[in-house]
Design a protein around this motif. Structure first.
Motif, PDB file in Angstrom:
ATOM      1  N   ALA A  50       0.833  -1.211   0.000  1.00 49.15           N
ATOM      2  CA  ALA A  50       0.000   0.000   0.000  1.00 49.15           C
ATOM      3  C   ALA A  50       0.865   1.256   0.000  1.00 49.15           C
ATOM      4  O   ALA A  50       0.557   2.237  -0.703  1.00 49.15           O
ATOM      5  CB  ALA A  50      -0.928  -0.008   1.212  1.00 49.15           C
ATOM      6  N   TRP A  51       1.942   1.248   0.787  1.00 45.83           N
ATOM      7  CA  TRP A  51       2.779   2.448   0.820  1.00 45.83           C
ATOM      8  C   TRP A  51       3.377   2.735  -0.550  1.00 45.83           C
ATOM      9  O   TRP A  51       3.361   3.866  -1.037  1.00 45.83           O
ATOM     10  CB  TRP A  51       3.901   2.298   1.868  1.00 45.83           C
TER      11      TRP A  51
ATOM     12  N   ARG B 281       2.283   1.553  -3.504  1.00 45.86           N
ATOM     13  CA  ARG B 281       1.264   1.766  -4.531  1.00 45.86           C
ATOM     14  C   ARG B 281       0.675   3.172  -4.465  1.00 45.86           C
ATOM     15  O   ARG B 281       0.446   3.815  -5.494  1.00 45.86           O
ATOM     16  CB  ARG B 281       0.153   0.737  -4.380  1.00 45.86           C
ATOM     17  N   TYR B 282       0.420   3.675  -3.260  1.00 42.74           N
ATOM     18  CA  TYR B 282      -0.292   4.947  -3.118  1.00 42.74           C
ATOM     19  C   TYR B 282       0.637   6.136  -2.871  1.00 42.74           C
ATOM     20  O   TYR B 282       0.178   7.267  -2.822  1.00 42.74           O
ATOM     21  CB  TYR B 282      -1.340   4.830  -2.005  1.00 42.74           C
TER      22      TYR B 282
ATOM     23  N   THR C  36       0.392   9.353  -4.881  1.00 46.18           N
ATOM     24  CA  THR C  36      -0.935   9.046  -5.439  1.00 46.18           C
ATOM     25  C   THR C  36      -0.841   8.013  -6.556  1.00 46.18           C
ATOM     26  O   THR C  36      -1.606   8.051  -7.519  1.00 46.18           O
ATOM     27  CB  THR C  36      -1.634  10.335  -5.945  1.00 46.18           C
ATOM     28  N   GLY C  37       0.108   7.107  -6.427  1.00 41.25           N
ATOM     29  CA  GLY C  37       0.242   6.040  -7.413  1.00 41.25           C
ATOM     30  C   GLY C  37       0.916   6.458  -8.699  1.00 41.25           C
ATOM     31  O   GLY C  37       1.066   5.640  -9.615  1.00 41.25           O
TER      32      GLY C  37
ATOM     33  N   ILE D 289      -4.856   1.064   4.629  1.00 43.58           N
ATOM     34  CA  ILE D 289      -5.259   2.328   3.994  1.00 43.58           C
ATOM     35  C   ILE D 289      -5.894   3.261   5.022  1.00 43.58           C
ATOM     36  O   ILE D 289      -5.621   4.466   5.046  1.00 43.58           O
ATOM     37  CB  ILE D 289      -6.217   2.050   2.815  1.00 43.58           C
TER      38      ILE D 289
ATOM     39  N   TYR E 250      -4.221   6.794   5.864  1.00 42.67           N
ATOM     40  CA  TYR E 250      -4.872   7.993   5.338  1.00 42.67           C
ATOM     41  C   TYR E 250      -6.156   8.377   6.065  1.00 42.67           C
ATOM     42  O   TYR E 250      -6.808   9.358   5.677  1.00 42.67           O
ATOM     43  CB  TYR E 250      -5.158   7.816   3.842  1.00 42.67           C
TER      44      TYR E 250
ATOM     45  N   LEU F  25      -1.811  12.344   1.185  1.00 47.85           N
ATOM     46  CA  LEU F  25      -2.279  11.799  -0.095  1.00 47.85           C
ATOM     47  C   LEU F  25      -2.434  12.944  -1.086  1.00 47.85           C
ATOM     48  O   LEU F  25      -3.211  13.880  -0.854  1.00 47.85           O
ATOM     49  CB  LEU F  25      -3.616  11.070   0.085  1.00 47.85           C
TER      50      LEU F  25
ATOM     51  N   PRO G 118      -7.637   5.879  -2.599  1.00 50.43           N
ATOM     52  CA  PRO G 118      -6.869   4.628  -2.693  1.00 50.43           C
ATOM     53  C   PRO G 118      -7.839   3.469  -2.924  1.00 50.43           C
ATOM     54  O   PRO G 118      -8.756   3.259  -2.128  1.00 50.43           O
ATOM     55  CB  PRO G 118      -6.188   4.533  -1.328  1.00 50.43           C
ATOM     56  N   THR G 119      -7.645   2.770  -4.023  1.00 46.42           N
ATOM     57  CA  THR G 119      -8.637   1.804  -4.494  1.00 46.42           C
ATOM     58  C   THR G 119      -8.013   0.437  -4.712  1.00 46.42           C
ATOM     59  O   THR G 119      -6.877   0.333  -5.178  1.00 46.42           O
ATOM     60  CB  THR G 119      -9.279   2.307  -5.807  1.00 46.42           C
TER      61      THR G 119
ATOM     62  N   PRO H 173      -3.811   5.763  -8.064  1.00 46.89           N
ATOM     63  CA  PRO H 173      -4.001   5.023  -6.811  1.00 46.89           C
ATOM     64  C   PRO H 173      -4.996   3.870  -6.931  1.00 46.89           C
ATOM     65  O   PRO H 173      -5.917   3.747  -6.128  1.00 46.89           O
ATOM     66  CB  PRO H 173      -4.502   6.112  -5.858  1.00 46.89           C
TER      67      PRO H 173
END
Length: 480
Positions: free
Chosen positions: A247-248, A250-251, A254-255, A282, A286, A296, A332-333, A352
């Motif tokens: 997650a860190w 990937r996002y 903001t990806g 997530i 966030y 973010l 974040p998706t 993201p």
């Protein structure tokens, strides 16, 4: 168009807007001004002062462009650039030294070495996602190698482009450095000129355009491109640890990171554990409302926002999925039930959004990865080092992370670059210096002792032939 009037600015001309600048820089290089180590070091020190003097200005520009926090700007942009400057200053004299090479018996009395000389006038075309880092890190290598440089920042990251255009030229010697502005039209006009080296960071589509233009002049290129970076998650994993790390990376930003994990490959059983772990992570990173998180950022432009929002229709949204066009915000998706044929699996996401695809085994994951273009980065998570090593041994990528994300980007000792569709060439640290240097093979022989050379001149007797074969053979030394 660039810099202040009289300070490296590019004159406007309908016919050839960059002709004067290209000619000026090329003439400077011919004088030899950029070659001495003292001059190179002075330029590097000036670049370091630019980073130090304008830290707040750069943070504000990055916040304007990508809504980056000051800490994230320091972490991923300013500090890494400064580290490259400091390393180049510490290492410049050793990098520039002639490198001796092995000789055979015929050349034992000669001097054989590799000299690293500058190419000449180099062009650096930078992207918008890390608009400072991906502009200045190549610049460090180009300056350290003794080149004249034409720098084109991305017009999309307008705040950072403005600082690089108006402020940076005040620190560097403008007889051998220039910043130029513009979009695709200006870039195409720029590429019509002959450069001695081109360094491009961007998409594979534009990379092909750059390489085509370079081919007309037989100009060497480095292409730092992108691609879909796989992330294999083995069943033998701690889901929460994987969730935290993935997650860190990937996002982060903001990806909008070329080496971010682009999709996860795992079994249905691991997915059941990983999705709630990702949700927990997530929320912890966030908050309940990620939109209000100071950590973010936002999507760079309306065009990229609309493209990403279209990708949200792929598969099924398991986490996030919210968006706000007025703020260019996408939550974040995580997507599940994703098919290989869907848009989110056909293009680099650069946002993201994290799709999860199911595989039944390591073999199936490796086969899936190897059926696609070679990625810029590849990641594998497992408690079993054997599994991680299998993924490493059986695949190919520009970089690889085992139980880790893109922390290798912080290592100047590590080469960075792609392979196949994800790019060609390497940089960071000494690899940047080598990229912007012509490695010139040199053999210096004395003008006397000509009698010793008689053995190599015709007519050849049987004894001469036998002796020459032996002297040049593998047991003697390296074959010339």
């Amino acid at each position: 168009m660039a810099g202040k009037e009289g300070k490296g600015a590019v004159k406007d001309s309908r016919i050839n807007p960059f002709e004067d600048t290209v000619q000026r820089l090329r003439e400077t290089f011919r004088t030899g001004r950029t070659r001495p180590a003292e001059f190179r070091a002075a330029q590097l020190r000036a670049l370091g002062r630019f980073l130090q003097d304008n830290k707040q200005l750069l943070q504000e520009a990055l916040a304007q462009d990508l809504k980056k926090s000051a800490f994230e700007s320091d972490l991923s942009e300013i500090i890494l650039c400064q580290n490259e400057v400091d390393l180049a200053l510490r290492s410049l004299h050793s990098w520039m030294k002639d490198e001796p090479v092995a000789r055979n018996l015929l050349t034992q009395l000669d001097s054989a070495f590799i000299r690293k000389e500058p190419f000449g006038l180099v062009l650096i075309i930078a992207p918008w996602n890390y608009p400072l880092n991906l502009t200045l890190v190549p610049l460090v290598g180009a300056l350290a190698a003794g080149n004249c440089v034409m720098l084109k920042p991305s017009e999309i990251s307008q705040g950072t482009e403005k600082v690089l255009t108006e402020v940076l030229p005040q620190y560097l010697d403008q007889s051998c450095f220039a910043v130029v502005q513009g979009g695709p039209k200006e870039a195409q006009q720029l590429l019509q000129h002959k450069f001695d080296y081109i360094f491009f960071t961007g998409s594979p589509r534009v990379g092909k355009i750059v390489m085509t233009a370079a081919a007309k002049h037989l100009t060497p290129v480095t292409l730092e491109l992108g691609g879909k970076n796989p992330c294999y998650v083995d069943d033998n994993c701690d889901p929460q640890t994987v969730a935290n790390r993935v997650a860190w990376f990937r996002y982060f930003n903001t990806g909008q990171t070329c080496v971010a994990p682009d999709y996860i490959l795992c079994s249905p059983m691991m997915q059941e554990k990983l999705v709630p772990a990702l949700q927990s992570t997530i929320t912890r990173f966030y908050g309940e409302d990620p939109r209000s998180s100071p950590d973010l950022g936002r999507i760079i432009s309306e065009k990229h926002f609309q493209r990403l929002r279209g990708l949200l229709s792929s598969g099924r949204v398991a986490i996030g999925g919210q968006s706000d066009e007025s703020d260019r915000y996408i939550a974040p998706t995580v997507l599940v039930d994703v098919a290989e044929t869907e848009p989110v699996m056909q293009e680099e996401i650069f946002g993201p959004i994290l799709p999860i695809m199911n595989v039944r085994s390591l073999d199936e994951a490796v086969d899936f990865i190897n059926r696609r273009e070679k990625p810029l980065a590849l990641y594998a998570f497992s408690r079993s080092q054997q599994v991680v090593n299998q993924v490493l041994d059986r695949t190919s990528s520009g970089s690889f992370g085992g139980n880790e994300g893109f922390m290798y980007m912080t290592l100047s000792s590590m080469p960075f670059g792609g392979v196949g569709l994800s790019g060609m060439g390497r940089y960071h640290g000494k690899f940047s210096f080598d990229t912007f240097s012509n490695h010139r093979g040199c053999l210096l022989s004395c003008s006397g002792l000509e009698k010793l050379n008689d053995i190599r001149y015709p007519p050849y007797s049987d004894w001469n032939k036998q002796l020459i074969r032996w002297v040049l053979g593998p047991k003697s030394c390296t074959l010339l």
